[in-house]
Design an enzyme around this catalytic site. Structure first.
Site, PDB file in Angstrom:
ATOM      1  CG  ASP A  62      36.444  39.179  49.182  1.00 39.62           C
ATOM      2  OD1 ASP A  62      37.107  38.174  48.878  1.00 39.62           O
ATOM      3  OD2 ASP A  62      35.807  39.855  48.362  1.00 39.62           O
ATOM      4  CG  HIS A 103      37.892  37.462  45.612  1.00 41.20           C
ATOM      5  ND1 HIS A 103      36.829  38.136  46.161  1.00 41.20           N
ATOM      6  CD2 HIS A 103      37.515  37.122  44.353  1.00 41.20           C
ATOM      7  CE1 HIS A 103      35.843  38.187  45.280  1.00 41.20           C
ATOM      8  NE2 HIS A 103      36.228  37.587  44.170  1.00 41.20           N
ATOM      9  CB  SER A 253      34.235  39.439  42.094  1.00 40.72           C
ATOM     10  OG  SER A 253      33.821  38.364  42.873  1.00 40.72           O
TER      11      SER A 253
END
Length: 396
Positions: A62, A103, A253
């Site tokens: 990520d 994220h 996601s």
């Protein structure tokens, strides 16, 4: 154009628990936990009596990670940085107020967050709180990061991103599968039928988002790469801006992270199953809500795959292991043990004449809350057709 699939407000019996949480519907100590509807849907407290992911390592590839977040302290193993310095690390693409670590922190929390406060009753708790996270920041370097994860003890690899196909993209996933590592990848949130990578590689379990009522998100990319659905609408998530930062997130996601968490539970209970056999347990126990059942969909459906994951039945149901390859497309032959250099592979054309929009994105989808709506990182995505193995397909 994608056909809209209408779902009524009634919840099918296959979606266990109270899915749309109401005031007083949970004993959680704060609003974040109250809003964390997937734990209620999955009947997580009962799940954790059977498995928590203990002893399982989930590599998260990520943008970055806040390892000191209050819901994740102690959950990270030493990792490695695969951000591509020649192209930057993605920070130039962030919207105002976003943090490069948002994220990755969100995905780690969904998988293995332990919460905070009395008994961990507050904040984000992941589906597999007993698992450990191998954090691997990467930017346009997914293949190298994948091989590192495999060689450094990963049991599961979470890929909540899309990126340009390179020579080693699918071969690195082949390498992971051959070593017994389960690869889970997001289908993306463009609402189109074009293919992308790494989800387009054989061996990757393709995941899309579903809401509290069992309705697949209209933003999911829809094609044969979509294998399973998982919660990905209005998901409270830990953020990277501070040790107490949260926001609500939508997209494939988050759904991918929930499937990675479910895989961690299965890997704890069934450590000797192959990646294909783990996928088989998820496929055989996947569910559909009443409205979709009434449509008599032919599964896998391009919008619903085999249905939404049900970790409880996947852990407890008596299911024969079945063939090592399982029901999903798997790579064939032997995987290259070292990275494939450009021009040496025989995979899909990295620049197919499809004329599609190109971008690299972390598949977080829309964001609701304090921060701006949008993906964390933008770059280039190549859409191309997923390679299918000759003998792939559902089996019983």
């Amino acid at each position: 154009m994608r056909a809209t699939r209408t779902v009524h407000a009634t919840v099918g019996a296959t979606l266990t628990g109270v899915l749309l949480l109401t005031a007083g519907g949970t004993a959680a100590a704060d609003q974040v936990r109250k809003d964390l509807w997937p734990l209620e849907a999955f009947e997580a407290q009962a799940l954790w009596q059977k498995a928590t992911g203990k002893g399982v390592t989930v590599a998260v590839l990520d943008s970055g990670f806040r390892t000191t977040h209050q819901d994740l302290t102690g959950q990270f193993l030493p990792g490695a940085d695969f951000t591509n310095t020649s192209q930057g690390d993605g920070s130039k693409d962030l919207a105002p107020g976003q943090d490069l670590r948002d994220h990755g922190t969100a995905m780690a929390g969904i998988i293995a967050g332990h919460g905070h406060g009395p008994g961990g009753s507050e904040g984000v708790k992941g589906l597999a709180p007993g698992a450990k996270i191998l954090p691997i920041p990467q930017y346009k370097n997914g293949a190298a990061a994948t091989r590192y994860a495999v060689d450094h003890g990963a049991d599961v690899i979470n890929m909540s991103y899309g990126e340009t196909f390179v020579a080693d993209t699918c071969e690195s996933i082949h390498y992971a599968i051959e070593k017994g590592v389960v690869v889970v990848a997001a289908v993306g949130n463009d609402g189109w039928s074009q293919r992308s990578y790494p989800v387009g590689c054989p061996g990757a379990i393709g995941v899309g988002s579903v809401d509290q009522y069992g309705k697949a998100s209209d933003d999911n990319n829809f094609n044969s790469d979509l294998d399973l659905l998982a919660p990905g609408v209005k998901i409270p998530a830990a953020m990277g801006g501070s040790d107490t930062a949260y926001r609500t997130e939508d997209g494939s996601s988050a759904a991918t992270a929930y499937v990675s968490g479910a895989v961690a539970l299965l890997k704890e209970k069934f450590p000797h199953l192959t990646p294909g056999q783990i996928a088989n347990r998820l496929v055989k126990t996947a569910g559909l809500a009443g409205p979709q059942k009434a449509m008599h969909l032919k599964l896998p459906d391009v919008h619903y795959g085999y249905g939404f994951i049900q970790p409880g039945p996947a852990l407890t149901r008596d299911i024969p292991a079945g063939p090592a390859q399982g029901p999903l497309p798997m790579p064939q032959g032997k995987a290259p043990q070292t990275a494939v250099v450009p021009g040496a592979d025989k995979g899909p054309d990295p620049d197919p004449p499809m004329g599609g929009k190109e971008k690299l994105m972390l598949f977080g989808g829309g964001v609701v809350g304090l921060l701006a709506i949008g993906a964390i990182v933008t770059g280039a995505v190549t859409s191309a057709r997923r390679r299918k193995s000759g003998g792939s397909g559902a089996w019983s």
